[in-house]
Design a protein around this motif. Structure first.
Motif, PDB file in Angstrom:
ATOM      1  N   CYS A 177      18.536  -7.527 -66.144  1.00 34.27           N
ATOM      2  CA  CYS A 177      17.990  -7.201 -64.820  1.00 34.27           C
ATOM      3  C   CYS A 177      18.192  -5.721 -64.489  1.00 34.27           C
ATOM      4  O   CYS A 177      17.301  -5.080 -63.949  1.00 34.27           O
ATOM      5  N   ASN A 178      19.382  -5.216 -64.809  1.00 25.09           N
ATOM      6  CA  ASN A 178      19.672  -3.818 -64.514  1.00 25.09           C
ATOM      7  C   ASN A 178      18.682  -2.913 -65.246  1.00 25.09           C
ATOM      8  O   ASN A 178      18.146  -1.954 -64.685  1.00 25.09           O
ATOM      9  N   ASN A 179      18.388  -3.273 -66.462  1.00 27.78           N
ATOM     10  CA  ASN A 179      17.476  -2.507 -67.293  1.00 27.78           C
ATOM     11  C   ASN A 179      16.039  -2.618 -66.777  1.00 27.78           C
ATOM     12  O   ASN A 179      15.287  -1.646 -66.773  1.00 27.78           O
ATOM     13  N   MET A 180      15.684  -3.822 -66.303  1.00 31.48           N
ATOM     14  CA  MET A 180      14.336  -4.077 -65.826  1.00 31.48           C
ATOM     15  C   MET A 180      14.087  -3.350 -64.496  1.00 31.48           C
ATOM     16  O   MET A 180      13.003  -2.859 -64.238  1.00 31.48           O
ATOM     17  N   GLU A 191      27.943  -2.076 -49.758  1.00 29.77           N
ATOM     18  CA  GLU A 191      26.619  -2.482 -49.271  1.00 29.77           C
ATOM     19  C   GLU A 191      25.499  -2.083 -50.229  1.00 29.77           C
ATOM     20  O   GLU A 191      24.383  -2.567 -50.101  1.00 29.77           O
ATOM     21  N   ASN A 192      25.782  -1.165 -51.145  1.00 31.04           N
ATOM     22  CA  ASN A 192      24.704  -0.664 -52.007  1.00 31.04           C
ATOM     23  C   ASN A 192      24.882  -1.006 -53.481  1.00 31.04           C
ATOM     24  O   ASN A 192      24.140  -0.509 -54.326  1.00 31.04           O
ATOM     25  N   ARG A 216      14.640   1.969 -59.425  1.00 34.26           N
ATOM     26  CA  ARG A 216      13.732   1.571 -58.343  1.00 34.26           C
ATOM     27  C   ARG A 216      14.486   0.761 -57.300  1.00 34.26           C
ATOM     28  O   ARG A 216      15.535   0.196 -57.583  1.00 34.26           O
ATOM     29  N   THR A 217      13.925   0.669 -56.127  1.00 30.79           N
ATOM     30  CA  THR A 217      14.514  -0.205 -55.112  1.00 30.79           C
ATOM     31  C   THR A 217      14.096  -1.633 -55.469  1.00 30.79           C
ATOM     32  O   THR A 217      13.147  -1.829 -56.244  1.00 30.79           O
ATOM     33  N   PRO A 218      14.776  -2.646 -54.914  1.00 30.33           N
ATOM     34  CA  PRO A 218      14.378  -4.033 -55.220  1.00 30.33           C
ATOM     35  C   PRO A 218      12.895  -4.295 -54.904  1.00 30.33           C
ATOM     36  O   PRO A 218      12.217  -4.971 -55.677  1.00 30.33           O
ATOM     37  N   ILE A 235      19.870   0.751 -53.715  1.00 31.00           N
ATOM     38  CA  ILE A 235      19.115   2.001 -53.574  1.00 31.00           C
ATOM     39  C   ILE A 235      19.616   2.898 -54.701  1.00 31.00           C
ATOM     40  O   ILE A 235      20.798   3.231 -54.750  1.00 31.00           O
ATOM     41  N   PRO A 236      18.750   3.232 -55.645  1.00 29.95           N
ATOM     42  CA  PRO A 236      19.224   3.972 -56.820  1.00 29.95           C
ATOM     43  C   PRO A 236      19.919   5.290 -56.450  1.00 29.95           C
ATOM     44  O   PRO A 236      19.580   5.899 -55.434  1.00 29.95           O
ATOM     45  N   LYS A 237      20.858   5.682 -57.283  1.00 26.34           N
ATOM     46  CA  LYS A 237      21.563   6.952 -57.092  1.00 26.34           C
ATOM     47  C   LYS A 237      20.573   8.106 -56.978  1.00 26.34           C
ATOM     48  O   LYS A 237      20.774   9.036 -56.213  1.00 26.34           O
TER      49      LYS A 237
END
Ligand SMILES: [Zn+2]
Length: 166
Positions: free
Chosen positions: A118-121, A109-110, A125-127, A98-100
């Protein structure tokens, strides 16, 4: 430099330390050598590969592992939790599931280990928004799980296996 595995008094694994600290513990009488590395630093002293504490650290299972970025990378085995690629240690990034920006916290857990791509892509956003599935649900590791993962990440599990501890 050479890492030394530290065992609790009951031979359970506590973690690793530098050989200098290990020798200091032995000299002070706080630890004993369980296995030697074969590397000699003095004509009467071999660097240990495994030491055991004389006095037990009790109630270890009650302690919780404090969150850290480095810890998340160890828990996830330096594997990107989105695409599954193995990431070189220096290139690991940590993704907030869940983004900051949405109030996502720095918690076990987060947060997951993620490759830069992937982090950049995923961006902020949430997954599900990013249509990127997590390989497994991130959870807080128990202290014993974490210590073993840490040893594995440092490639020291063979020493423990050879002693029949692991
Ligand atoms: Zn990835």
């Amino acid at each position: 430099m050479t890492k030394v595995i530290v065992l609790n008094n009951d031979f359970t694994v506590l973690g690793t330390t530098s050989y200098k600290r290990a020798i200091r513990l032995i000299v002070k009488g706080k630890a004993e050598t369980v296995a030697e590395s074969g590397i000699r630093i003095h004509k009467s002293m071999l660097i240990p590969s495994v030491i055991r504490l004389i006095k037990a650290i009790r109630n270890l299972w009650k302690k919780s592992v404090e969150w850290s970025k480095h810890g998340v990378a160890i828990r996830d085995g330096y594997i990107c939790q989105y695409c599954g690629v193995a990431i070189p240690k220096a290139k690991v990034t940590i993704d907030h599931v869940i983004p900051k920006a949405y109030g996502g916290k720095n918690s076990w857990e987060n947060t997951v280990c993620s490759c830069f791509k992937c982090n950049n892509m995923k961006e902020n956003r949430t997954p599900s928004e990013a249509n990127m599935a997590l390989r497994k649900k991130p959870v807080q590791p128990t202290i014993m799980e974490f210590l073993l993962q840490k040893i594995e990440s440092e490639g020291l599990e063979e020493i423990l296996k050879s002693l029949g501890i692991y």
